[in-house]
Design a protein around this motif. Structure first.
Motif, PDB file in Angstrom:
ATOM      1  N   ASN A 318       0.785  -1.237   0.000  1.00  0.00           N
ATOM      2  CA  ASN A 318       0.000   0.000   0.000  1.00  0.00           C
ATOM      3  C   ASN A 318       0.817   1.288   0.000  1.00  0.00           C
ATOM      4  N   PHE A 319       2.034   1.235   0.542  1.00  0.00           N
ATOM      5  CA  PHE A 319       2.791   2.465   0.738  1.00  0.00           C
ATOM      6  C   PHE A 319       3.958   2.652  -0.225  1.00  0.00           C
ATOM      7  N   THR A 320       4.329   1.605  -0.983  1.00  0.00           N
ATOM      8  CA  THR A 320       5.521   1.725  -1.831  1.00  0.00           C
ATOM      9  C   THR A 320       5.403   2.837  -2.877  1.00  0.00           C
ATOM     10  N   PRO A 321       4.311   2.932  -3.651  1.00  0.00           N
ATOM     11  CA  PRO A 321       4.227   4.052  -4.602  1.00  0.00           C
ATOM     12  C   PRO A 321       4.299   5.416  -3.917  1.00  0.00           C
ATOM     13  N   ALA A 322       3.665   5.527  -2.738  1.00  0.00           N
ATOM     14  CA  ALA A 322       3.719   6.787  -1.992  1.00  0.00           C
ATOM     15  C   ALA A 322       5.144   7.095  -1.554  1.00  0.00           C
ATOM     16  N   LEU A 323       5.861   6.057  -1.097  1.00  0.00           N
ATOM     17  CA  LEU A 323       7.257   6.243  -0.697  1.00  0.00           C
ATOM     18  C   LEU A 323       8.094   6.703  -1.881  1.00  0.00           C
ATOM     19  N   LEU A 324       7.872   6.110  -3.045  1.00  0.00           N
ATOM     20  CA  LEU A 324       8.640   6.486  -4.235  1.00  0.00           C
ATOM     21  C   LEU A 324       8.373   7.935  -4.644  1.00  0.00           C
ATOM     22  N   VAL A 325       7.132   8.387  -4.426  1.00  0.00           N
ATOM     23  CA  VAL A 325       6.834   9.810  -4.647  1.00  0.00           C
ATOM     24  C   VAL A 325       7.672  10.661  -3.700  1.00  0.00           C
ATOM     25  N   GLY A 326       7.718  10.250  -2.442  1.00  0.00           N
ATOM     26  CA  GLY A 326       8.527  10.970  -1.460  1.00  0.00           C
ATOM     27  C   GLY A 326       9.991  10.991  -1.827  1.00  0.00           C
ATOM     28  N   ILE A 327      10.485   9.877  -2.371  1.00  0.00           N
ATOM     29  CA  ILE A 327      11.878   9.817  -2.812  1.00  0.00           C
ATOM     30  C   ILE A 327      12.103  10.804  -3.952  1.00  0.00           C
ATOM     31  N   GLY A 328      11.155  10.846  -4.878  1.00  0.00           N
ATOM     32  CA  GLY A 328      11.273  11.779  -5.992  1.00  0.00           C
ATOM     33  C   GLY A 328      11.248  13.226  -5.547  1.00  0.00           C
ATOM     34  N   VAL A 329      10.366  13.531  -4.596  1.00  0.00           N
ATOM     35  CA  VAL A 329      10.204  14.909  -4.132  1.00  0.00           C
ATOM     36  C   VAL A 329      11.332  15.336  -3.201  1.00  0.00           C
ATOM     37  N   ALA A 330      11.657  14.486  -2.228  1.00  0.00           N
ATOM     38  CA  ALA A 330      12.562  14.885  -1.157  1.00  0.00           C
ATOM     39  C   ALA A 330      14.018  14.490  -1.383  1.00  0.00           C
ATOM     40  N   TYR A 331      14.264  13.486  -2.233  1.00  0.00           N
ATOM     41  CA  TYR A 331      15.626  12.955  -2.342  1.00  0.00           C
ATOM     42  C   TYR A 331      16.196  12.952  -3.755  1.00  0.00           C
ATOM     43  N   THR A 332      15.439  13.398  -4.739  1.00  0.00           N
ATOM     44  CA  THR A 332      15.926  13.342  -6.116  1.00  0.00           C
ATOM     45  C   THR A 332      16.047  14.743  -6.698  1.00  0.00           C
ATOM     46  N   ASP A 333      17.277  15.148  -6.954  1.00  0.00           N
ATOM     47  CA  ASP A 333      17.547  16.418  -7.619  1.00  0.00           C
ATOM     48  C   ASP A 333      17.591  16.122  -9.115  1.00  0.00           C
ATOM     49  N   LEU A 334      16.522  16.447  -9.824  1.00  0.00           N
ATOM     50  CA  LEU A 334      16.390  16.065 -11.224  1.00  0.00           C
ATOM     51  C   LEU A 334      17.497  16.657 -12.090  1.00  0.00           C
ATOM     52  N   ASN A 335      17.878  17.885 -11.817  1.00  0.00           N
ATOM     53  CA  ASN A 335      18.943  18.512 -12.597  1.00  0.00           C
ATOM     54  C   ASN A 335      20.277  17.802 -12.394  1.00  0.00           C
ATOM     55  N   ALA A 336      20.540  17.370 -11.148  1.00  0.00           N
ATOM     56  CA  ALA A 336      21.776  16.641 -10.865  1.00  0.00           C
ATOM     57  C   ALA A 336      21.784  15.279 -11.555  1.00  0.00           C
TER      58      ALA A 336
END
Length: 429
Positions: A318-336
């Motif tokens: 139930n939480f994995t897609p939500a966690l991956l969103v959090g990873i994208g938002v909080a831990y992934t610098d797209l430009n980097a």
């Protein structure tokens, strides 16, 4: 519109009929753009779950992405990162999700459930047997993979240590939730750096490594058809004494047991923090060691182990897609991430996967395993993206019966990489 019309048997997201899902999405997005989305988990959860469900479904349907790039997981991470990087979502919602992941500990909560439940849920005899005969196969793949990548990195001017720490170790780390996420925390703490920077360096390696692992699995299947002596066609060991996993006793879903699972997972996490005060190893690694020791010694009653496993399955489902969103938002610098991609980087990813394949196949052959099956389970299932990667790799080579050993690679092998990374950081950095 009646309830029966809302709940039809057609297309669904998260098990919810499309009309009902659209209503829920409209409410959450309306609150998001009005600026009245509540702070904390009460606001973060619905927004992250809805974004995660949509992007996950998209990723699992895109032909090239679903077959070679990890499917929904990659689209969720990069898609959610793009939503905040390019201002599609308001800044207020970004802060709510970011604080939920970091300040309120959702990331640690997820990892605790994943580690505790996955290890306690394994068959005890298989865990013990695997540590004796199978883990050297994984170790062979890791050594050759890290060594070859470090050598190529040095020759090409990328740097041996940089190639090992930022390319090879993340790829061999057991996927996203149990690998790159805790690794970014470990690296961030050791280097006194924001884990976001670490995650941005690791995510491209994970995506490319997963794609290459799937392709190599298909190639190994073709090799096995031409060189029949190298493969057991799904059988791992050459002798008839192959390790077999005992039938797991099924236990009905029990809400009280799931509550026990929550308590066990969070307490093991706290115990890891306590040990980290006295032992110079990261709390995640100490937690993993503790759970494995408890499992092997049979200290916790089976009923409680089942509770931890049920809780882990609930969280993962139930939480994995939500966690991956959090990873994208909080831990992934797209430009980097975009800036890190280069020809040298792609070559280093390939050498990591190639090294894992060669090393595990060679050691496996010495220990009585079929080389191709050893390479697939001990090498490629270390280099892919965890559970979803295991399915993709084994599907590509038509060897789904090897799933128990693939899971050992993803769970125990990934845990070993966290411990190894902690040790190497303390030695070289």
């Amino acid at each position: 519109m009646t309830a029966n019309k809302l709940e039809n048997k057609g297309f669904q997201l998260m098990g919810i009929s499309l009309p009902m899902f659209l209503i829920l999405t409209a409410v959450v997005l309306f609150a998001t753009y009005m600026g009245v989305l509540p702070k904390g988990m009460i606001g973060a959860f619905p927004l992250m779950m809805i974004i995660g469900a949509i992007l996950n479904e998209l990723g699992n349907r895109l032909p090239i992405v679903k077959d070679f790039l990890g499917g929904g997981a990659i689209i969720v991470i990069f898609g959610s990162a793009a939503l905040v990087t390019y201002g599609v979502l308001p800044e207020s919602s970004k802060e709510i999700m970011k604080n939920f992941m970091k300040g309120e500990g959702f990331l640690s909560f997820y990892i605790a459930a994943l580690i505790t439940g996955s290890i306690l849920g394994m068959n005890r005899k298989l865990l013990i047997s695997a540590s004796v005969r199978y883990l050297p196969v994984i170790l062979g793949g890791v050594i050759v993979s890290l060594g070859l990548t470090g050598l190529v990195g040095m020759v090409m001017g990328y740097g041996a240590k940089e190639a090992i720490f930022y390319v090879a170790i993340p790829i061999m780390g057991g996927g996203m939730g149990a690998g790159a996420v805790p690794l970014s925390q470990i690296f961030g703490q050791a280097l006194n750096t924001d884990p976001t920077q670490m995650m941005s360096k690791m995510v491209p390696a994970l995506a490319l490594g997963n794609a290459m692992a799937i392709v190599v699995a298909g190639l190994l299947d073709r090799v096995g058809k031409k060189k029949v002596s190298l493969t057991g066609n799904g059988k791992l060991m050459k002798s008839q004494n192959a390790i077999k996993e005992e039938e797991q006793k099924t236990m009905k879903l029990d809400y009280k047991l799931m509550g026990i699972g929550i308590l066990l997972s969070t307490t093991f996490f706290v115990w890891g923090k306590i040990l980290a005060k006295f032992i110079p190893i990261h709390a995640y690694a100490l937690m993993i060691i503790s759970v494995a020791v408890v499992k092997v010694l049979g200290i916790i009653p089976e009923k409680y182990e089942k509770g931890a496993f049920q809780w882990f399955r609930f969280v993962m489902t139930n939480f994995t897609p939500a966690l991956l969103v959090g990873i994208g938002v909080a831990y992934t610098d797209l430009n980097a991430v975009i800036n890190s991609l280069s020809v040298i980087y792609v070559i280093l990813v390939f050498t990591t996967v190639l090294g894992a394949t060669i090393g595990s196949g060679f050691v496996g052959n010495l220990l009585g395993f079929y080389p191709i099956e050893a390479s697939i389970t001990g090498g490629l299932c270390m280099a892919n993206m965890g559970g979803t990667g295991d399915v993709a790799v084994l599907s590509a080579c038509n060897r789904m019966e090897l799933m128990p050993f693939a899971q050992i690679s993803s769970r125990i092998g990934g845990a070993f990489m966290l411990i190894l990374a902690t040790s190497l950081l303390s030695i070289f950095l």
